[in-house]
Each structure stands twice: as structure tokens, then as C-alpha cells.
Design a protein around this motif. Structure first.
Motif, PDB file in Angstrom:
ATOM      1  N   LEU A 111      11.051  -2.279   4.559  1.00  0.00           N
ATOM      2  CA  LEU A 111       9.787  -1.819   3.973  1.00  0.00           C
ATOM      3  C   LEU A 111       9.266  -2.809   2.929  1.00  0.00           C
ATOM      4  CD1 LEU A 111      10.455   2.019   3.604  1.00  0.00           C
ATOM      5  CD2 LEU A 111       9.052   0.839   5.312  1.00  0.00           C
ATOM      6  N   ALA A 112      10.176  -3.367   2.123  1.00  0.00           N
ATOM      7  CA  ALA A 112       9.734  -4.328   1.105  1.00  0.00           C
ATOM      8  C   ALA A 112       9.169  -5.583   1.763  1.00  0.00           C
ATOM      9  CB  ALA A 112      10.893  -4.682   0.179  1.00  0.00           C
ATOM     10  N   ASP A 113       9.833  -6.068   2.822  1.00  0.00           N
ATOM     11  CA  ASP A 113       9.325  -7.237   3.538  1.00  0.00           C
ATOM     12  C   ASP A 113       7.990  -6.929   4.202  1.00  0.00           C
ATOM     13  OD1 ASP A 113      11.457  -8.832   2.851  1.00  0.00           O
ATOM     14  OD2 ASP A 113      12.628  -8.298   4.625  1.00  0.00           O
ATOM     15  N   LEU A 114       7.862  -5.732   4.748  1.00  0.00           N
ATOM     16  CA  LEU A 114       6.610  -5.331   5.385  1.00  0.00           C
ATOM     17  C   LEU A 114       5.465  -5.374   4.382  1.00  0.00           C
ATOM     18  CD1 LEU A 114       5.292  -4.065   7.990  1.00  0.00           C
ATOM     19  CD2 LEU A 114       5.695  -1.852   6.910  1.00  0.00           C
ATOM     20  N   ALA A 115       5.667  -4.778   3.216  1.00  0.00           N
ATOM     21  CA  ALA A 115       4.628  -4.768   2.188  1.00  0.00           C
ATOM     22  C   ALA A 115       4.310  -6.180   1.716  1.00  0.00           C
ATOM     23  CB  ALA A 115       5.066  -3.904   1.008  1.00  0.00           C
ATOM     24  N   GLY A 116       5.346  -7.019   1.581  1.00  0.00           N
ATOM     25  CA  GLY A 116       5.134  -8.386   1.117  1.00  0.00           C
ATOM     26  C   GLY A 116       4.340  -9.221   2.090  1.00  0.00           C
ATOM     27  N   VAL A 129       0.441  -1.155  -2.375  1.00  0.00           N
ATOM     28  CA  VAL A 129       0.130   0.256  -2.652  1.00  0.00           C
ATOM     29  C   VAL A 129      -1.334   0.442  -3.060  1.00  0.00           C
ATOM     30  CG1 VAL A 129       0.663   2.222  -4.139  1.00  0.00           C
ATOM     31  CG2 VAL A 129       2.522   0.837  -3.187  1.00  0.00           C
ATOM     32  N   PRO A 130      -1.845  -0.300  -4.060  1.00  0.00           N
ATOM     33  CA  PRO A 130      -3.278  -0.134  -4.373  1.00  0.00           C
ATOM     34  C   PRO A 130      -4.189  -0.573  -3.235  1.00  0.00           C
ATOM     35  CG  PRO A 130      -2.324  -1.942  -5.644  1.00  0.00           C
ATOM     36  CD  PRO A 130      -1.189  -1.218  -5.011  1.00  0.00           C
ATOM     37  N   ALA A 131      -3.743  -1.513  -2.403  1.00  0.00           N
ATOM     38  CA  ALA A 131      -4.562  -1.928  -1.262  1.00  0.00           C
ATOM     39  C   ALA A 131      -4.727  -0.784  -0.272  1.00  0.00           C
ATOM     40  CB  ALA A 131      -3.940  -3.143  -0.579  1.00  0.00           C
ATOM     41  N   LEU A 132      -3.651  -0.067   0.017  1.00  0.00           N
ATOM     42  CA  LEU A 132      -3.747   1.087   0.918  1.00  0.00           C
ATOM     43  C   LEU A 132      -4.633   2.169   0.308  1.00  0.00           C
ATOM     44  CD1 LEU A 132      -0.231   1.734   2.508  1.00  0.00           C
ATOM     45  CD2 LEU A 132      -2.294   0.845   3.575  1.00  0.00           C
ATOM     46  N   ALA A 133      -4.431   2.456  -0.974  1.00  0.00           N
ATOM     47  CA  ALA A 133      -5.247   3.469  -1.631  1.00  0.00           C
ATOM     48  C   ALA A 133      -6.719   3.056  -1.651  1.00  0.00           C
ATOM     49  CB  ALA A 133      -4.737   3.699  -3.061  1.00  0.00           C
ATOM     50  N   GLY A 134      -6.967   1.770  -1.903  1.00  0.00           N
ATOM     51  CA  GLY A 134      -8.345   1.289  -1.926  1.00  0.00           C
ATOM     52  C   GLY A 134      -9.002   1.369  -0.559  1.00  0.00           C
ATOM     53  N   TYR A 135      -8.234   1.116   0.492  1.00  0.00           N
ATOM     54  CA  TYR A 135      -8.810   1.223   1.842  1.00  0.00           C
ATOM     55  C   TYR A 135      -9.200   2.665   2.162  1.00  0.00           C
ATOM     56  CZ  TYR A 135      -9.054   1.652   6.873  1.00  0.00           C
ATOM     57  OH  TYR A 135      -9.458   1.971   8.142  1.00  0.00           O
ATOM     58  N   VAL A 136      -8.328   3.604   1.804  1.00  0.00           N
ATOM     59  CA  VAL A 136      -8.658   5.016   2.045  1.00  0.00           C
ATOM     60  C   VAL A 136      -9.917   5.400   1.278  1.00  0.00           C
ATOM     61  CG1 VAL A 136      -7.861   7.386   1.723  1.00  0.00           C
ATOM     62  CG2 VAL A 136      -6.273   5.631   2.545  1.00  0.00           C
TER      63      VAL A 136
END
Length: 710
Positions: free
Chosen positions: A334-339, A349-356
Motif C-alpha cells: 500500500l505504501a509503494d502504491l501511494a508513492g 490521501v489529500p489527492a484522493l479527497a480532493g478528487y472526490v
């Protein structure tokens, strides 16, 4: 969040000029970080061989070989494009292949910037979105110098299609009735662009189908009552053009004419619903919809299946597949995926929230959902798919920034400081990523020397046996036919035979399997005189066809006989060459597994192979620390210059073997199944032991050797 530039009091620069400047800035940063690996080399000539630029991946060589008409990929879009650039500009193919990813892939910044402005993010937000997209590791890792591949346009093209579908959805959201003809023409344009997209990248059928599916659902839910029927007609026209081909295009144009002549009638729900249902039924029965669905299922089976292909020949046989051993197809943490998607989980995390938040305000942004889903699916599919989520990360981060700064009236200096920090963070991540992963040619210099020798001394109809991972590179450097490459050698009997040649402990079986394959070539030419083995654009696979036509018992009997007794072979068979490399030792786990594959049960052995940890020595009783834990060896082979061996037997040691390479410091620990294989013995053993079956043509041990079958 907007951004205004002033050069003198009272005089503002045109917003269009500012936008062009910001797009150019994001693009140039993307180019710079992709060219950076070249300047981090001690000498840029390390990226060249005999004056030609080297590629960093085997696939890159495949496209170059296709452009040079040295393999079956010659008629694909990318080799045609490279060949056109070569013919138009006069630049060498290797130069184009090396630098094209760095200069063309960052063009995605244009599409992201335009989408950001379309969704109201402002110039600063659009800059941040484009900047993040071109710099995140998931996209950067596959578009640097030397990484020629479909990534030149596999991210740009779906974003353009997303833009067209987003415009259609936003039009349909208007309260006032939209122009029906214009909406239909937009749908036809989306359908035509989908065809163009698939022409350039034929594997994108699942992506296009998902984009149209999500756009249709979002459009129906978000459209105003007065425009819902118009949107449905436009969406249906797009599907008709994409899936229906020329008949679908004709039907869509007739619908445009009807909408122009009878606009009120064409907005009636009963008519629209009926047309769409009839159209979907026709596309299902006679169009491309079943093929598109089958393409999705086929791709899912490749990545989520058991990693083996089923072939029928007299009776069912389970053949090995290389998919389970491909590094980039392995699961991500999961950490590699996010990176890889956003640079770091603190940005993810803020990128996902911002997209929503962006999609909540502008529903047409939900069309990006398939790209985000594909990026997140990299958790199962492998890291290469993280690149698809890069635009979502950029747009989401820009949206989150806009929301944050809108919560209160921050001073301009604070706004610009926050923006500067968010621009700097991805740049630092990108430069660190490049510094930690320096440019490395996919093929060693010694292996290139062997292949270059065979280019001049192997007959034109000769065939090379080399690990399928380097098959494309062999086509490019040696300009000769290879038994298996990155497309023909990943699964099935080709992979099995190639692995058997390297995995067997019998020099006779290894050589005679290749002679048998040469016999199948000879028989094919006799049966079909028009087959020209020197025409590398055609890739007949007679050995594969012959083996897969046999029952399991027949195939097993044949392969056993090739190892048990010397066969009589006709004169004039095409010459066969075997190239083995040190890199093959590092992937010998999969070669041995596939070479001793049980085709009745669909399983292979589990050979012992481990890497000694850096700095680990070998104890008095053969103890050595490896990446799989402590192991004990009973024999140590020290490899030096020109493959010189110094063998030490440890009396109280274990049953394993160790090979230590003085030249690069690598220590390999292996069981007898690996150690006694032709892969190891033909690379490091004495030539006299194999003279009855093989002739050593080029000796660059311990790095590479080229053998000819006698």
C-alpha cells in the motif's frame, strides 16, 4: 485558485499567455527530469554501444526492431511512428527510441492543464495538476530516456477522450435545451477518437469500454430533464461509431440528419430509448460489443488467472506462463502504491479527497474513475498500472489545495508559499527516484558483443535461442530470428521448449531439442515454399504448432528420446544458436521451473536459488547468509576474468552450491537442479565438455557466451 502575473503597474499579461507559459513550464520540467538519468552517468557514452544509444527495457528494443522491420511488430502504430520520424528527420532509430519518451510523454501536461481549467481549478491549480502528473514516480519510471514504449501516448489519449466525454456531460447539465445536432456530432467525434486511440494502442479496449460506461451512467444521472434524451442519443452515436465501424458511422450520420430535420421528434423519450436499445442489440449481435467484453475478460484472466495458459493438442495440456515471474506484474504494498501514484502517502490521501470533492462539484470528473481504478488495481496488477492514476492525483491535489485556500482569506505570500511547497515536493520525489534508479541498459555490454558477432557471422536464416526477456534485444542487435520474444515466449509451448533447452542437465537433449525445432522449420518451408525464413517480419512457429498438436504421451515420448539417444538429422537444417548470460542465472528460478514443467498437472518444481547478502562470507562449514535466510553450501565456484573457475569443496558443508563472481561481488546459492542445468554449465563450464553437441562461437564468460548447435 487563480494566478495573475504583472510586469508593470496597471498592465496585466493575457491569461492565454500565462496559460501557455505554465503549460510550457510543466512540460519542460517533465522533460528535464526524464533526461536527468543521462547526466547522472559518469560518462554519457555509457549509454551507447558502438555509437548507438542503448535501451533500458526489452520492449523498447522490440519497437525499434519493428521499426527496422526485424520482427513481427513492424506493422504496429508505434514502430510506424518511429519509422516515420526516422524517414522525415533523418535521426537514427536508436536516437529516436532513446529520447522520444522523455520529450513526448510529458505532453500529457497539456491535457491535464486543459482539464483542470475546464473544471474551474484556476491557473495555479492547473499548473499544480500538470506538474504532479508528469513527475509522479508511477508515470516517470516508464517514460524516461531509453524506456521507449506505448507510454508515449497511453496516458495522453485516454485523457483526450475523457475531455470529450466531460464536455458532453457538462453540456447535458445545462438547464436550457442544448443543440441536438452539436451533441450528436460531439458523440461521433468521441467515437472516432476512440477508434484512433485503439489504432495507436490496441490493448486499450477495456479502458475505452469503462470510460464510455461511466460517462453514460454519470451523464444520465447528471443531465437536466430537458437534455437527458439528447445526451443519450449522443452517447449512443459514440458507441455506434466505435463498435459498429462504417455501418455505425453511417447510422450516426443519418441520426444527425434526422435531428436536423425533426429536432422535436428526436427528443421524445420513447424514440430515444427505442433507438438506443435497438442499437445496443445490433452491436451485440453484429458489432464489436462482444469482442470488447471478451477483451476485458481476456485481460483479467491474464493478470488474475493462475499464471498458466491452456492449450489443446490431442488432449488438454497446461503450459507454463511467464506472467507470474515478471517483476513489474507483482503485487505492490500500500505504501509503494501511494508513492507511485502521488509521490508519497502524505500527498496521496489529500489527492484522493480532493478528487472526490472535485467530482462532487463537477460530476463530469467522475469519468476519470476508470483511470483511478486502474491505478489502484496496481495493488494486484503490478506497478506499471499506477501511471493511469497520475492525472487523478494531480487534479485531486490541485482541488484539495483550492478547497483549503478557499476556507479563509490567506495573504498572497501564504498562498504562493503553499503552492511553491506543493510544487517542490513532487520535484524532490522525482529527482530522488531518478537518482536511486540510474539508467541501466537492459542488456550487458558482453551480451551485446555476442549478438553483434552473430549479426555478421550467423547465416541469414539462422535462429537464436535466448531468454525471452531479451528476445527483442536479440532481434535488434543480431538482426536474426529468435525462437521466443516478449510476445511469443511468455506462455505456451514456446516458453516450455526454450526453458527446457536451458534447464536440462543433458547437453544432448538441449542440442537435439533445437535441432528438432530446426527440422520443423525445414518441413514448413518444404510444405509451403513461399515461407522465407530470412523475412524477419513474418514469425511462423512450426515447433510450437507441432508440439501442441501432439498428445501429452506423444510429446513426452519425443522429448525423452531427444535426451536418451542421438538422432539422425537431415542435412541443410537452419543453424541454431544458443546465447546464455549471467543475468539468466539471476532469473534461473523461473527458467528451471518452466523447463521442468509438468504439463499434465500444470505445476513446476521449486528450485533452490538465493542471493548472498552484501558482505556475507562463507563459513568453515559452508554457512552463508542469503535473502531467504541462512543456508549451507558444500561447493564454492569462484568466477574471475574470462570465466576462470576456482572450485572449493567443503567437506562438512551442505548439499547446495555457491557461485561467487569476483567481478561484481554477487554470490548465488543454488541447488543441484539449477547448478547442473545447461544454463549454468554452458555459461561457466569448460568448452571441451560440450564439443560433441555445441561449438563455442563467442566467449565473454562469465557474462555471456554464444554457442552454435553442431
Amino acid at each position: 485558485m487563480g494566478l495573475t502575473l504583472r510586469f508593470e503597474p496597471g498592465r496585466e499579461v493575457s491569461p492565454w499567455l500565462i496559460s501557455l507559459f505554465l503549460i510550457l513550464l510543466a512540460y519542460l520540467v517533465g522533460v528535464w527530469v526524464r533526461v536527468l538519468p543521462l547526466y547522472l552517468l559518469p560518462d554519457p557514452e555509457h549509454a551507447q554501444f558502438l555509437g548507438r544509444w542503448m535501451m533500458a527495457t526489452n520492449d523498447a528494443y522490440g519497437w525499434l526492431a519493428g521499426a527496422a522491420e526485424l520482427n513481427h511488430l513492424h506493422d504496429r502504430a508505434l514502430p510506424r511512428f518511429i519509422g516515420w520520424l526516422h524517414a522525415t528527420t533523418g535521426m537514427p532509430l536508436d536516437y529516436i527510441g532513446f529520447f522520444a519518451p522523455a520529450y513526448l510523454a510529458p505532453l500529457v501536461a497539456v491535457a491535464v492543464f486543459v482539464l483542470a481549467r475546464f473544471w474551474g481549478l484556476g491557473q495555479a491549480g492547473a499548473l499544480l495538476a500538470a506538474w504532479v502528473t508528469v513527475l509522479v514516480p508511477g508515470f516517470l519510471a516508464r517514460s524516461r530516456v531509453g524506456y521507449l514504449d506505448d507510454e508515449l501516448w497511453t496516458l495522453l489519449l485516454p485523457l483526450i477522450l475523457v475531455g470529450g466525454l466531460a464536455v458532453a456531460i457538462e453540456w447535458a447539465r445545462r438547464r436550457e435545451p442544448i443543440h441536438l445536432v452539436g451533441h450528436l456530432l460531439l458523440g461521433i467525434g468521441c467515437g472516432l477518437f476512440a477508434l484512433f486511440y485503439l489504432f495507436l494502442y490496441s490493448k486499450a479496449v477495456p479502458i475505452v469500454l469503462a470510460l464510455f460506461g461511466v460517462a453514460g451512467l454519470v451523464g444520465l444521472l447528471a443531465a437536466s430533464p430537458s437534455n437527458r434524451s439528447a445526451f443519450l442519443l449522443g452517447w449512443g452515436a459514440a458507441l455506434a461509431v466505435w463498435l459498429g465501424g462504417l455501418p455505425g458511422l453511417v447510422a450516426a450520420l443519418l441520426l444527425v440528419a434526422a435531428a436536423y430535420r425533426w429536432p422535436v421528434v428526436c427528443r421524445q423519450w420513447w424514440l430515444v430509448g427505442g433507438l438506443v436499445l435497438v442499437g445496443l442489440a445490433l452491436l451485440t449481435l453484429h458489432g464489436g460489443l462482444p469482442g470488447a467484453v471478451q477483451s476485458v475478460l481476456r485481460h483479467l484472466s491474464v493478470y488474475f488467472g493462475e499464471g498458466r495458459a491452456v492449450r489443446t493438442g490431442g488432449e488438454a495440456a497446461l503450459w507454463p506462463s511467464a506472467m507470474v515471474g515478471i517483476a513489474e506484474a507483482q503485487r505492490l504494498g500500500l505504501a509503494d502504491l501511494a508513492g507511485r501514484i502521488a509521490g508519497h502517502w502524505l500527498l496521496f490521501v489529500p489527492a484522493l479527497a480532493g478528487y472526490v470533492w472535485l467530482a462532487w462539484r463537477r460530476p463530469s470528473a467522475w469519468v476519470l474513475l476508470p483511470l483511478l481504478g486502474l491505478g489502484l488495481a496496481a495493488y494486484w496488477l503490478g506497478e506499471r498500472f499506477t501511471m493511469y492514476a497520475a492525472p487523478v492525483a494531480g487534479l485531486g491535489l490541485a482541488s484539495a489545495l483550492g478547497w483549503l485556500l478557499a476556507q479563509r482569506d490567506f495573504r498572497p505570500i501564504v498562498r504562493h508559499a503553499v503552492l511553491a511547497g506543493l510544487l517542490l515536493a513532487p520535484l524532490l520525489v522525482a529527482t530522488t527516484h531518478v537518482a536511486q534508479r540510474p539508467f541501466q541498459p537492459s542488456l550487458s555490454e558482453e551480451a551485446r558483443t555476442v549478438l553483434n558477432f552473430l549479426r555478421f557471422f550467423a547465416p541469414a536464416d539462422g535462429q537464436l535461442w535466448i531468454s525471452w526477456e531479451d528476445g527483442y534485444a536479440a532481434q535488434y542487435h543480431a538482426a536474426r530470428r529468435v525462437f521466443a520474444d516478449g510476445s511469443t515466449g511468455m506462455r505456451g509451448s514456446n516458453l516450455y521448449l526454450l526453458s527446457l533447452v536451458m534447464a536440462t542437465h543433458s547437453p544432448q537433449q538441449s542440442a537435439q531439442v533445437m535441432r528438432w525445432a530446426a527440422l520443423q522449420q525445414h518441413l514448413l518451408v518444404e510444405a509451403e515454399p513461399q515461407v522465407d525464413l530470412t523475412d524477419l517480419r513474418r514469425q511462423p512457429r512450426p515447433a510450437e504448432w507441432a508440439l501442441e498438436a501432439m498428445s501429452l504421451e506423444e510429446a513426452n515420448r519425443l522429448l525423452r528420446s531427444l535426451g536418451a539417444e542421438a538422432q539422425a538429422w537431415p542435412e541443410g537444417l537452419p543453424q541454431q544458436y544458443l546465447v546464455v548470460q549471467w543475468e539468466d542465472l539471476l532469473r534461473s528460478y523461473w527458467i528451471i521451473r518452466n523447463g521442468f514443467w509438468n504439463r499434465a498437472d500444470g505445476v513446476g518444481p521449486t528450485p533452490t536459488l538465493a542471493l548472498g547478502l552484501p558482505g556475507s562470507g562463507i563459513g568453515e562449514r559452508g554457512e552463508v547468509m542469503t535473502n531467504v535466510g541462512p543456508l549451507r553450501v558444500g561447493q564454492v565456484d569462484m568466477v574471475g576474468e574470462r570465466g576462470a573457475l576456482e572450485r572449493t569443496v567443503i567437506e562438512d558443508g551442505g548439499e547446495l552450491y555457491a557461485i561467487y563472481n569476483h567481478l561484481n561481488g554477487q554470490l548465488l546459492v543454488m541447488g543441484s537442479l539449477v547448478y547442473r542445468s545447461m544454463l549454468v554449465q554452458l555459461l561457466l563450464g569448460e568448452r571441451e565438455a560440450f564439443e560433441e553437441q555445441f561449438e563455442l562461437m563467442v566467449d565473454r564468460a562469465p557474462w555471456a557466451r554464444g554457442w552454435r548447435v553442431r
